[in-house]
Scaffold this motif. Structure first.
Motif, PDB file in Angstrom:
ATOM      1  N   UNK A  66       0.817  -1.226   0.000  1.00  0.00           N
ATOM      2  CA  UNK A  66       0.000   0.000   0.000  1.00  0.00           C
ATOM      3  C   UNK A  66       0.839   1.260   0.000  1.00  0.00           C
ATOM      4  N   UNK A  67       2.070   1.175   0.485  1.00  0.00           N
ATOM      5  CA  UNK A  67       2.886   2.388   0.633  1.00  0.00           C
ATOM      6  C   UNK A  67       4.107   2.411  -0.278  1.00  0.00           C
ATOM      7  N   UNK A  68       4.171   1.505  -1.229  1.00  0.00           N
ATOM      8  CA  UNK A  68       5.382   1.394  -2.063  1.00  0.00           C
ATOM      9  C   UNK A  68       5.650   2.635  -2.906  1.00  0.00           C
ATOM     10  N   UNK A  69       4.618   3.420  -3.183  1.00  0.00           N
ATOM     11  CA  UNK A  69       4.807   4.624  -4.006  1.00  0.00           C
ATOM     12  C   UNK A  69       4.989   5.893  -3.175  1.00  0.00           C
ATOM     13  N   UNK A  70       5.076   5.748  -1.859  1.00  0.00           N
ATOM     14  CA  UNK A  70       5.247   6.904  -0.979  1.00  0.00           C
ATOM     15  C   UNK A  70       6.713   6.976  -0.556  1.00  0.00           C
ATOM     16  N   UNK A  71       7.258   8.168  -0.567  1.00  0.00           N
ATOM     17  CA  UNK A  71       8.663   8.358  -0.196  1.00  0.00           C
ATOM     18  C   UNK A  71       8.887   7.946   1.266  1.00  0.00           C
ATOM     19  N   UNK A  72       9.971   7.257   1.549  1.00  0.00           N
ATOM     20  CA  UNK A  72      10.259   6.827   2.919  1.00  0.00           C
ATOM     21  C   UNK A  72      10.259   7.985   3.925  1.00  0.00           C
ATOM     22  N   UNK A  73      10.765   9.143   3.522  1.00  0.00           N
ATOM     23  CA  UNK A  73      10.779  10.287   4.444  1.00  0.00           C
ATOM     24  C   UNK A  73       9.365  10.735   4.790  1.00  0.00           C
ATOM     25  N   UNK A  74       8.458  10.639   3.838  1.00  0.00           N
ATOM     26  CA  UNK A  74       7.062  11.000   4.095  1.00  0.00           C
ATOM     27  C   UNK A  74       6.447  10.024   5.095  1.00  0.00           C
ATOM     28  N   UNK A  75       6.697   8.748   4.904  1.00  0.00           N
ATOM     29  CA  UNK A  75       6.173   7.730   5.825  1.00  0.00           C
ATOM     30  C   UNK A  75       6.728   7.969   7.222  1.00  0.00           C
ATOM     31  N   UNK A  76       8.015   8.224   7.299  1.00  0.00           N
ATOM     32  CA  UNK A  76       8.648   8.463   8.602  1.00  0.00           C
ATOM     33  C   UNK A  76       8.032   9.678   9.295  1.00  0.00           C
ATOM     34  N   UNK A  77       7.776  10.740   8.539  1.00  0.00           N
ATOM     35  CA  UNK A  77       7.184  11.946   9.118  1.00  0.00           C
ATOM     36  C   UNK A  77       5.770  11.664   9.631  1.00  0.00           C
ATOM     37  N   UNK A  78       4.972  10.963   8.849  1.00  0.00           N
ATOM     38  CA  UNK A  78       3.599  10.649   9.241  1.00  0.00           C
ATOM     39  C   UNK A  78       3.587   9.763  10.487  1.00  0.00           C
ATOM     40  N   UNK A  80       5.962   9.501  12.781  1.00  0.00           N
ATOM     41  CA  UNK A  80       6.442  10.306  13.910  1.00  0.00           C
ATOM     42  C   UNK A  80       5.328  11.201  14.444  1.00  0.00           C
ATOM     43  N   UNK A  81       4.571  11.818  13.552  1.00  0.00           N
ATOM     44  CA  UNK A  81       3.448  12.659  13.975  1.00  0.00           C
ATOM     45  C   UNK A  81       2.378  11.838  14.694  1.00  0.00           C
ATOM     46  N   UNK A  82       2.094  10.645  14.195  1.00  0.00           N
ATOM     47  CA  UNK A  82       1.085   9.784  14.822  1.00  0.00           C
ATOM     48  C   UNK A  82       1.529   9.342  16.208  1.00  0.00           C
ATOM     49  N   UNK A  83       2.785   8.985  16.346  1.00  0.00           N
ATOM     50  CA  UNK A  83       3.318   8.576  17.652  1.00  0.00           C
ATOM     51  C   UNK A  83       3.239   9.745  18.625  1.00  0.00           C
ATOM     52  N   UNK A  84       3.625  10.920  18.177  1.00  0.00           N
ATOM     53  CA  UNK A  84       3.587  12.110  19.024  1.00  0.00           C
ATOM     54  C   UNK A  84       2.160  12.412  19.476  1.00  0.00           C
ATOM     55  N   UNK A  85       1.212  12.354  18.560  1.00  0.00           N
ATOM     56  CA  UNK A  85      -0.191  12.622  18.905  1.00  0.00           C
ATOM     57  C   UNK A  85      -0.714  11.591  19.899  1.00  0.00           C
ATOM     58  N   UNK A  86      -0.363  10.341  19.713  1.00  0.00           N
ATOM     59  CA  UNK A  86      -0.803   9.284  20.623  1.00  0.00           C
ATOM     60  C   UNK A  86      -0.223   9.492  22.019  1.00  0.00           C
ATOM     61  N   UNK A  87       1.039   9.871  22.086  1.00  0.00           N
ATOM     62  CA  UNK A  87       1.676  10.116  23.378  1.00  0.00           C
ATOM     63  C   UNK A  87       1.020  11.288  24.096  1.00  0.00           C
ATOM     64  N   UNK A  88       0.645  12.310  23.361  1.00  0.00           N
ATOM     65  CA  UNK A  88      -0.026  13.464  23.973  1.00  0.00           C
ATOM     66  C   UNK A  88      -1.370  13.046  24.565  1.00  0.00           C
TER      67      UNK A  88
END
Length: 95
Positions: A66-78, A80-88
């Motif tokens: 599902x994510x093969x066409x998405x840049x690795x940096x974009x996946x990493x950013x998304x 990281x944001x999800x982890x941060x939101x969950x921790x909050x």
């Protein structure tokens, strides 16, 4: 119950080890020179482990497809944001 046994003792008592694994569900870690080398576990335990491993790798493969066409940096950013939101959210619940 998990037991530790030396390779030599396992060799001399293999029949007993197999009986305990099969009938009682015991697990043995076989050591050589104090280092864990192998395990003897009930067959059902191994089969269940294989099923779980296959499910996990199936999920990983599906995500990769599902994510093969998405840049690795974009996946990493998304992620990281999800982890941060969950921790909050978790911190707010604890407070």
């Amino acid at each position: 119950m998990t037991k530790k046994i030396t390779a030599l003792k396992a060799r001399h008592n293999l029949g007993q080890v197999l009986d305990e694994v099969y009938h009682r569900g015991d697990q043995y870690v076989i050591e050589r020179d104090g280092k864990a080398m192998a395990a003897v576990v009930p067959l059902w335990f191994l089969e269940e482990w294989r099923k779980r491993k296959d499910r996990v790798f199936g999920v990983i493969t599906a995500i990769h497809q599902r994510t093969k066409d998405i840049a690795p940096k974009t996946i990493e950013r998304v992620v990281t944001e999800a982890v941060s939101a969950t921790r909050k959210k978790t911190r707010r619940r604890k407070a």
